[in-house]
Design a protein around this motif. Structure first.
Motif, PDB file in Angstrom:
ATOM      1  N   PRO A   1       0.897  -1.248  -0.074  1.00  0.00           N
ATOM      2  CA  PRO A   1      -0.130   0.125   0.063  1.00  0.00           C
ATOM      3  C   PRO A   1       0.894   1.271  -0.014  1.00  0.00           C
ATOM      4  CG  PRO A   1      -0.917  -1.541   1.767  1.00  0.00           C
ATOM      5  CD  PRO A   1       0.493  -2.084   0.920  1.00  0.00           C
ATOM      6  N   ALA A   2       1.859   1.316   0.671  1.00  0.00           N
ATOM      7  CA  ALA A   2       3.006   2.485   0.645  1.00  0.00           C
ATOM      8  C   ALA A   2       3.242   2.596  -0.549  1.00  0.00           C
ATOM      9  CB  ALA A   2       4.056   2.255   1.715  1.00  0.00           C
ATOM     10  N   MET A   3       3.545   1.695  -1.338  1.00  0.00           N
ATOM     11  CA  MET A   3       4.531   1.672  -2.561  1.00  0.00           C
ATOM     12  C   MET A   3       3.209   2.375  -3.806  1.00  0.00           C
ATOM     13  SD  MET A   3       6.709  -1.553  -2.770  1.00  0.00           S
ATOM     14  CE  MET A   3       7.155  -1.578  -4.349  1.00  0.00           C
ATOM     15  N   ILE A   4       1.963   1.603  -3.744  1.00  0.00           N
ATOM     16  CA  ILE A   4       1.112   2.329  -4.381  1.00  0.00           C
ATOM     17  C   ILE A   4       0.660   3.968  -4.140  1.00  0.00           C
ATOM     18  CG2 ILE A   4      -1.441   1.892  -4.721  1.00  0.00           C
ATOM     19  CD1 ILE A   4      -1.146  -0.863  -4.476  1.00  0.00           C
ATOM     20  N   LEU A   5       0.672   4.298  -2.681  1.00  0.00           N
ATOM     21  CA  LEU A   5       0.217   5.659  -2.675  1.00  0.00           C
ATOM     22  C   LEU A   5       1.608   6.365  -3.064  1.00  0.00           C
ATOM     23  CD1 LEU A   5      -1.344   5.179   0.998  1.00  0.00           C
ATOM     24  CD2 LEU A   5      -2.428   5.959  -1.038  1.00  0.00           C
ATOM     25  N   ALA A   6       2.832   5.948  -2.953  1.00  0.00           N
ATOM     26  CA  ALA A   6       3.929   6.645  -3.238  1.00  0.00           C
ATOM     27  C   ALA A   6       4.066   6.957  -4.825  1.00  0.00           C
ATOM     28  CB  ALA A   6       5.150   6.053  -2.863  1.00  0.00           C
ATOM     29  N   GLY A   7       3.220   5.896  -5.440  1.00  0.00           N
ATOM     30  CA  GLY A   7       3.146   6.425  -6.854  1.00  0.00           C
ATOM     31  C   GLY A   7       2.203   7.296  -7.269  1.00  0.00           C
ATOM     32  N   CYS A   8       1.356   7.739  -6.494  1.00  0.00           N
ATOM     33  CA  CYS A   8       0.260   8.752  -6.710  1.00  0.00           C
ATOM     34  C   CYS A   8       0.909  10.057  -6.178  1.00  0.00           C
ATOM     35  CB  CYS A   8      -0.990   8.453  -5.964  1.00  0.00           C
ATOM     36  SG  CYS A   8      -1.726   6.950  -6.316  1.00  0.00           S
ATOM     37  N   GLN A   9       1.968  10.086  -5.843  1.00  0.00           N
ATOM     38  CA  GLN A   9       2.409  11.348  -5.283  1.00  0.00           C
ATOM     39  C   GLN A   9       3.258  12.091  -6.090  1.00  0.00           C
ATOM     40  OE1 GLN A   9       1.688  12.582  -2.197  1.00  0.00           O
ATOM     41  NE2 GLN A   9       0.208  10.963  -2.024  1.00  0.00           N
ATOM     42  N   GLY A  10       3.400  13.337  -6.338  1.00  0.00           N
ATOM     43  CA  GLY A  10       4.392  14.153  -6.968  1.00  0.00           C
ATOM     44  C   GLY A  10       3.925  14.043  -8.665  1.00  0.00           C
ATOM     45  N   GLU A  11       2.901  13.753  -8.899  1.00  0.00           N
ATOM     46  CA  GLU A  11       2.528  13.663 -10.376  1.00  0.00           C
ATOM     47  C   GLU A  11       2.421  15.247 -10.951  1.00  0.00           C
ATOM     48  OE1 GLU A  11      -0.859  11.191 -11.711  1.00  0.00           O
ATOM     49  OE2 GLU A  11      -0.178   9.512 -10.718  1.00  0.00           O
ATOM     50  N   ALA A  12       3.172  15.487 -11.872  1.00  0.00           N
ATOM     51  CA  ALA A  12       2.992  16.811 -12.383  1.00  0.00           C
ATOM     52  C   ALA A  12       1.760  17.208 -12.978  1.00  0.00           C
ATOM     53  CB  ALA A  12       4.294  17.229 -13.068  1.00  0.00           C
ATOM     54  N   ASP A  13       1.183  18.209 -12.935  1.00  0.00           N
ATOM     55  CA  ASP A  13       0.221  18.956 -13.631  1.00  0.00           C
ATOM     56  C   ASP A  13       0.520  19.635 -14.960  1.00  0.00           C
ATOM     57  OD1 ASP A  13      -2.357  19.539 -14.357  1.00  0.00           O
ATOM     58  OD2 ASP A  13      -2.862  20.845 -12.585  1.00  0.00           O
ATOM     59  N   THR A  14       1.030  18.860 -15.836  1.00  0.00           N
ATOM     60  CA  THR A  14       1.923  19.352 -17.071  1.00  0.00           C
ATOM     61  C   THR A  14       0.822  19.917 -18.084  1.00  0.00           C
ATOM     62  OG1 THR A  14       1.632  17.245 -18.047  1.00  0.00           O
ATOM     63  CG2 THR A  14       3.802  18.032 -16.894  1.00  0.00           C
ATOM     64  N   CYS A  15      -0.392  19.668 -17.766  1.00  0.00           N
ATOM     65  CA  CYS A  15      -1.614  20.154 -18.741  1.00  0.00           C
ATOM     66  C   CYS A  15      -2.457  21.262 -17.879  1.00  0.00           C
ATOM     67  CB  CYS A  15      -2.295  19.133 -19.283  1.00  0.00           C
ATOM     68  SG  CYS A  15      -3.451  18.238 -18.031  1.00  0.00           S
ATOM     69  N   ASN A  16      -1.939  21.581 -16.819  1.00  0.00           N
ATOM     70  CA  ASN A  16      -2.776  22.618 -15.965  1.00  0.00           C
ATOM     71  C   ASN A  16      -4.402  22.044 -15.943  1.00  0.00           C
ATOM     72  OD1 ASN A  16      -3.703  24.861 -14.458  1.00  0.00           O
ATOM     73  ND2 ASN A  16      -4.245  25.843 -16.411  1.00  0.00           N
ATOM     74  N   SER A  17      -4.480  20.863 -15.522  1.00  0.00           N
ATOM     75  CA  SER A  17      -5.920  20.310 -15.489  1.00  0.00           C
ATOM     76  C   SER A  17      -6.561  20.870 -14.112  1.00  0.00           C
ATOM     77  CB  SER A  17      -5.824  18.749 -15.107  1.00  0.00           C
ATOM     78  OG  SER A  17      -4.898  18.120 -14.185  1.00  0.00           O
ATOM     79  N   ALA A  18      -5.643  21.152 -13.143  1.00  0.00           N
ATOM     80  CA  ALA A  18      -6.281  21.998 -11.822  1.00  0.00           C
ATOM     81  C   ALA A  18      -6.875  23.076 -12.149  1.00  0.00           C
ATOM     82  CB  ALA A  18      -5.158  22.070 -11.037  1.00  0.00           C
ATOM     83  N   GLY A  19      -6.381  23.562 -13.328  1.00  0.00           N
ATOM     84  CA  GLY A  19      -7.108  25.002 -13.631  1.00  0.00           C
ATOM     85  C   GLY A  19      -8.445  25.110 -14.345  1.00  0.00           C
ATOM     86  N   TYR A  20      -8.644  23.869 -14.858  1.00  0.00           N
ATOM     87  CA  TYR A  20      -9.942  23.634 -15.435  1.00  0.00           C
ATOM     88  C   TYR A  20     -11.019  22.629 -14.393  1.00  0.00           C
ATOM     89  CZ  TYR A  20      -7.738  25.382 -19.444  1.00  0.00           C
ATOM     90  OH  TYR A  20      -6.946  26.103 -20.271  1.00  0.00           O
ATOM     91  N   SER A  21     -10.544  22.344 -13.349  1.00  0.00           N
ATOM     92  CA  SER A  21     -11.201  21.424 -12.472  1.00  0.00           C
ATOM     93  C   SER A  21     -12.452  21.968 -12.124  1.00  0.00           C
ATOM     94  CB  SER A  21     -10.429  21.030 -11.046  1.00  0.00           C
ATOM     95  OG  SER A  21     -10.226  22.376 -10.388  1.00  0.00           O
ATOM     96  N   SER A  22     -12.951  23.126 -12.325  1.00  0.00           N
ATOM     97  CA  SER A  22     -14.334  23.626 -12.144  1.00  0.00           C
ATOM     98  C   SER A  22     -15.165  23.287 -13.152  1.00  0.00           C
ATOM     99  CB  SER A  22     -14.408  25.117 -11.769  1.00  0.00           C
ATOM    100  OG  SER A  22     -13.801  25.765 -13.201  1.00  0.00           O
ATOM    101  N   LEU A  23     -14.678  22.682 -14.341  1.00  0.00           N
ATOM    102  CA  LEU A  23     -15.603  22.160 -15.183  1.00  0.00           C
ATOM    103  C   LEU A  23     -16.209  20.847 -14.853  1.00  0.00           C
ATOM    104  CD1 LEU A  23     -13.265  23.195 -18.514  1.00  0.00           C
ATOM    105  CD2 LEU A  23     -15.248  24.467 -17.089  1.00  0.00           C
ATOM    106  N   VAL A  24     -15.808  20.252 -14.151  1.00  0.00           N
ATOM    107  CA  VAL A  24     -16.256  18.667 -13.804  1.00  0.00           C
ATOM    108  C   VAL A  24     -17.641  18.881 -13.346  1.00  0.00           C
ATOM    109  CG1 VAL A  24     -16.011  16.811 -12.386  1.00  0.00           C
ATOM    110  CG2 VAL A  24     -13.885  17.813 -13.147  1.00  0.00           C
ATOM    111  N   GLY A  25     -18.490  18.301 -14.024  1.00  0.00           N
ATOM    112  CA  GLY A  25     -19.758  18.375 -13.702  1.00  0.00           C
ATOM    113  C   GLY A  25     -20.575  19.100 -14.511  1.00  0.00           C
ATOM    114  N   SER A  26     -19.886  19.883 -15.495  1.00  0.00           N
ATOM    115  CA  SER A  26     -20.601  20.812 -16.449  1.00  0.00           C
ATOM    116  C   SER A  26     -20.811  20.014 -17.882  1.00  0.00           C
ATOM    117  CB  SER A  26     -19.633  22.107 -16.719  1.00  0.00           C
ATOM    118  OG  SER A  26     -19.447  22.875 -15.655  1.00  0.00           O
ATOM    119  N   ASN A  27     -21.723  20.473 -18.575  1.00  0.00           N
ATOM    120  CA  ASN A  27     -22.012  19.769 -19.864  1.00  0.00           C
ATOM    121  C   ASN A  27     -20.976  20.335 -20.944  1.00  0.00           C
ATOM    122  OD1 ASN A  27     -23.027  19.345 -22.848  1.00  0.00           O
ATOM    123  ND2 ASN A  27     -24.367  17.931 -21.371  1.00  0.00           N
TER     124      ASN A  27
END
Length: 89
Positions: free
Chosen positions: A17-43
């Protein structure tokens, strides 16, 4: 000095489990998906995106290429066109 070690089967259960969680850490947001996160749920039809945005819209039954482009925004929509998830690639 006496050393105690974990049995191999126990160490695998503890470390997996520690190795799985470590794999999720540090993923770079290279496409700025966080900047568009407010669109989730929109048509998707009601959303305005920049004309020069490197993106692709992926429907539930769409075939997509397997090339990974870290700067590309993947917009995943359901059958009704509602944005479900944003990822880079």
């Amino acid at each position: 000095m006496r050393r105690t070690f974990l049995r191999p089967e126990l160490s695998a259960l503890i470390l997996a489990p520690a190795m799985i969680l470590a794999g999720c850490q540090g993923e770079a947001d290279t496409c700025n998906s966080a900047g568009y996160s407010s669109l989730v749920g929109s048509n998707i039809a009601a959303v305005t995106l920049p004309a020069d945005l490197n993106m692709r819209i992926i429907g539930p039954d769409d075939l997509v290429t397997t090339d990974f482009a870290p700067e590309r925004l993947n917009i995943e929509v359901d059958a009704t066109g509602t944005i479900q998830r944003l990822t880079c690639g």
